[in-house]
Design an enzyme around this catalytic site. Structure first.
Site, mmCIF file in Angstrom:
data_model
loop_
_atom_site.group_PDB
_atom_site.id
_atom_site.type_symbol
_atom_site.label_atom_id
_atom_site.label_comp_id
_atom_site.label_asym_id
_atom_site.label_seq_id
_atom_site.Cartn_x
_atom_site.Cartn_y
_atom_site.Cartn_z
ATOM 1 N N SER A 144 20.922 0.310 -46.541
ATOM 2 C CA SER A 144 20.749 1.196 -45.385
ATOM 3 C C SER A 144 19.276 1.494 -45.103
ATOM 4 O O SER A 144 18.897 1.752 -43.958
ATOM 5 C CB SER A 144 21.519 2.499 -45.609
ATOM 6 N N ASN A 156 22.664 -11.590 -38.480
ATOM 7 C CA ASN A 156 24.054 -12.047 -38.465
ATOM 8 C C ASN A 156 25.003 -10.929 -38.892
ATOM 9 O O ASN A 156 26.178 -11.170 -39.163
ATOM 10 C CB ASN A 156 24.243 -13.276 -39.343
ATOM 11 N N ASP A 162 32.255 -17.865 -49.116
ATOM 12 C CA ASP A 162 33.548 -18.235 -49.693
ATOM 13 C C ASP A 162 33.335 -19.202 -50.849
ATOM 14 O O ASP A 162 32.203 -19.499 -51.247
ATOM 15 C CB ASP A 162 34.488 -18.808 -48.635
ATOM 16 N N TYR A 165 30.872 -22.351 -51.030
ATOM 17 C CA TYR A 165 29.427 -22.182 -51.134
ATOM 18 C C TYR A 165 29.096 -21.755 -52.556
ATOM 19 O O TYR A 165 28.820 -20.593 -52.834
ATOM 20 C CB TYR A 165 28.960 -21.130 -50.123
#
Length: 224
Positions: A144, A156, A162, A165
């Site tokens: 934050s 992004n 997943d 990778y």
């Protein structure tokens, strides 16, 4: 994740199993958010109330090998607390991620010094490669304080990793856009990582009409 019940945090898998519990005649409803209620067995909340004959009933839950329905929630959580998810990691000589005190997410650090001009886009390497356990997905979010302290934002919005990778050269990264001219030193905590169960497999059914009322598209709930 779970729900607070009588001083304990009851894991979601227990809540799911309790819906099919053979002891469900001795169950009670607890809030599960947004007005939805789930049933949880009293054998977990107050096992001393179960009469001995109940113990002869066959237990058919999928979680049979992991926990006993006649254990208290406290006993179950203690047994689960002894086990941690094993995640294989190649740190490439960088520190192993650690959780902040009292936190649930693991801090990720930059693995090199980085200098960016305002508006510049760069994937900042986070220095580690991990093998995601089967059935799970990893998520990377900015800390934050990162935009304010270091003048970058994750363009992004969120990194999703997943099982595919998971090679040594599949190094995690922070897709950053500079909000101002900035220099970030190697070893700076800029992101955080957590691993959750993967979404369910979907089977799409193609139809000509959904048959539901239209809400009105984006912005239909008002401008303020």
């Amino acid at each position: 994740m779970g729900k607070h019940v009588k001083g304990y945090v009851v894991p979601e898998e227990i809540l799911e199993c309790c819906a099919e519990c053979p002891f469900r005649s001795k169950s009670e409803e607890i809030p599960a958010g947004r007005g939805v209620y789930k049933k949880i067995c009293r054998c977990l909340l107050a096992p001393e109330e179960i009469e001995d004959p109940w113990r002869d009933l066959e237990w058919t839950c999928d979680h049979k090998e992991e926990w006993c329905p006649l254990k208290t929630v406290e006993e179950y959580l203690q047994s689960k607390g002894e086990k941690a998810m094993k995640v294989r990691i190649n740190t490439h000589g960088n520190p192993v991620p650690e959780k902040a005190e009292g936190g649930d997410w693991y801090d990720l650090r930059t693995s090199e010094d980085v200098s960016l001009k305002e508006g510049e886009l760069k994937i900042i390497p986070l220095g580690i490669s991990i093998e995601i356990p089967k059935g799970y997905t990893a998520y990377i979010l900015p800390r934050s304080s990162t935009p304010k302290k270091f003048g970058i934002q994750m363009v992004n919005s969120m990194g999703v990793i997943d099982q595919s990778y998971g090679g040594d050269n599949d190094i995690l990264g922070f897709v950053a856009k500079a909000l101002r001219d900035t220099t970030i030193e190697k070893g700076t905590r800029v992101a955080q990582l957590a691993i959750y169960k993967s979404p369910e497999t979907l089977e799409f059914e193609s139809v000509e009409r959904l048959g539901n009322a239209d809400r009105g598209g984006f912005g239909s709930t008002g401008t303020k």
